[in-house]
Structures are given as structure tokens and as C-alpha cells.
Design a protein around this motif. Structure first.
Motif, PDB file in Angstrom:
ATOM      1  N   ARG A 284       0.854  -1.191   0.000  1.00 40.27           N
ATOM      2  CA  ARG A 284       0.000   0.000   0.000  1.00 40.27           C
ATOM      3  C   ARG A 284       0.885   1.233   0.000  1.00 40.27           C
ATOM      4  O   ARG A 284       1.919   1.256   0.671  1.00 40.27           O
ATOM      5  N   ALA A 285       0.467   2.252  -0.737  1.00 35.20           N
ATOM      6  CA  ALA A 285       1.259   3.472  -0.823  1.00 35.20           C
ATOM      7  C   ALA A 285       1.172   4.275   0.481  1.00 35.20           C
ATOM      8  O   ALA A 285       2.183   4.754   0.997  1.00 35.20           O
ATOM      9  N   ALA A 286      -0.026   4.441   1.018  1.00 37.71           N
ATOM     10  CA  ALA A 286      -0.195   5.216   2.246  1.00 37.71           C
ATOM     11  C   ALA A 286       0.075   4.318   3.452  1.00 37.71           C
ATOM     12  O   ALA A 286      -0.062   3.108   3.386  1.00 37.71           O
ATOM     13  N   SER A 287       0.446   4.933   4.558  1.00 35.19           N
ATOM     14  CA  SER A 287       0.810   4.157   5.739  1.00 35.19           C
ATOM     15  C   SER A 287      -0.416   3.563   6.425  1.00 35.19           C
ATOM     16  O   SER A 287      -1.541   4.043   6.263  1.00 35.19           O
ATOM     17  N   LEU A 288      -0.179   2.510   7.155  1.00 33.84           N
ATOM     18  CA  LEU A 288      -1.185   1.841   7.967  1.00 33.84           C
ATOM     19  C   LEU A 288      -0.529   1.462   9.273  1.00 33.84           C
ATOM     20  O   LEU A 288       0.672   1.235   9.320  1.00 33.84           O
ATOM     21  N   SER A 289      -1.308   1.324  10.307  1.00 35.72           N
ATOM     22  CA  SER A 289      -0.736   0.837  11.545  1.00 35.72           C
ATOM     23  C   SER A 289      -1.809   0.109  12.335  1.00 35.72           C
ATOM     24  O   SER A 289      -3.002   0.214  12.048  1.00 35.72           O
ATOM     25  N   GLY A 290      -1.340  -0.630  13.296  1.00 31.26           N
ATOM     26  CA  GLY A 290      -2.241  -1.316  14.193  1.00 31.26           C
ATOM     27  C   GLY A 290      -3.138  -2.304  13.495  1.00 31.26           C
ATOM     28  O   GLY A 290      -2.731  -3.001  12.566  1.00 31.26           O
ATOM     29  N   SER A 291      -4.364  -2.360  13.901  1.00 27.27           N
ATOM     30  CA  SER A 291      -5.303  -3.361  13.401  1.00 27.27           C
ATOM     31  C   SER A 291      -5.577  -3.187  11.906  1.00 27.27           C
ATOM     32  O   SER A 291      -5.864  -4.167  11.220  1.00 27.27           O
ATOM     33  N   LEU A 292      -5.492  -1.978  11.387  1.00 28.98           N
ATOM     34  CA  LEU A 292      -5.761  -1.763   9.956  1.00 28.98           C
ATOM     35  C   LEU A 292      -4.736  -2.468   9.081  1.00 28.98           C
ATOM     36  O   LEU A 292      -5.055  -2.842   7.947  1.00 28.98           O
ATOM     37  N   ALA A 293      -3.518  -2.636   9.558  1.00 26.09           N
ATOM     38  CA  ALA A 293      -2.487  -3.304   8.777  1.00 26.09           C
ATOM     39  C   ALA A 293      -2.797  -4.778   8.585  1.00 26.09           C
ATOM     40  O   ALA A 293      -2.191  -5.422   7.730  1.00 26.09           O
TER      41      ALA A 293
END
Length: 124
Positions: A96-105
Motif C-alpha cells: 500500500r502506498a499510504a501508511s497503515l498501523s495497528g489493526s488496519l495493517a
């Protein structure tokens, strides 16, 4: 943008594999590995921020799988150790181009790009 997964194969229980995914055509902020076993839904296995400062693992693979990336050619890597028959599945890389963190990842629908999958078969 292209993701190309490889490295799967037929192995015995207890063996290890190094799954690779070449990523090209864009810059990415986060990448992940998912798998889909026969007759089951796709499930999350591991994710990492691009620089590796945040890593996430499914409980079922924590301590056995390791996610990483080659700084030389941006190859995405999943080292799978001590394989079990229940690890048999098609393994997919995603980015994915935009960052993700936590449960969304851990959510497959959050990823923009997917590789074609590589089959891992573990015999007992």
C-alpha cells in the motif's frame, strides 16, 4: 505497479522456506503477507512498515514467521520456519502506498496492490 511472489513449493513438516515478492512501479509505505488455504478465506499473516519500525504478526505464526525487506532491490520477504501441514496455502504479498498501523495493517482490503500468490504445500 507489479508485485510478483515466488519461493513456494512442496516441503515436509518442520522445514523452512523463504518467500519473496518483487515490488516495482511505485513507492510503498506498508507491505504484508496473507494466505488462503483450500476452502478457507484469505487470512492475515504478517505486515511491516516500509522501514521495518513496526511489524505485526498473526498469533498463529508469531515466532515462526519473519517479515522483512531487502534494501538492495526492495524484495519483500517472508521467512517461514518450522512449517506445519496447516500452513499449506497460497501465500500472497500485498502493498500500500499510504501508511497503515495497528489493526488496519491486518485488513486485506486496505492494500492497493497484490501479487499473484505462491503455493506452499506442507506434508506431514
Amino acid at each position: 505497479v507489479q508485485l510478483q511472489a515466488s519461493g513456494g513449493g512442496l516441503v515436509q513438516a518442520g522445514d523452512s522456506l523463504r518467500l519473496s515478492c518483487t515490488a516495482s512501479g511505485s513507492t510503498f509505505s506498508v507491505y504484508a503477507w496473507f494466505r488462503q488455504a483450500p476452502g478457507k478465506e484469505r487470512e492475515f499473516e504478517a505486515a511491516s512498515s516500509w522501514r521495518g519500525e513496526r511489524k505485526y504478526y498473526a498469533d498463529s505464526v508469531k515466532g515462526r514467521f519473519a517479515i522483512g525487506r531487502s534494501n538492495v532491490d526492495n524484495t519483500l520477504i517472508l521467512r517461514v520456519n518450522n512449517l506445519r501441514p496447516e500452513d499449506t496455502a497460497v501465500y500472497y504479498c500485498a502493498a500500500r502506498a499510504a501508511s497503515l498501523s495497528g489493526s488496519l495493517a491486518r485488513v486485506g482490503s486496505m492494500y492497493d496492490y497484490w501479487g499473484q500468490g505462491t503455493l506452499v504445500t506442507v506434508s506431514s
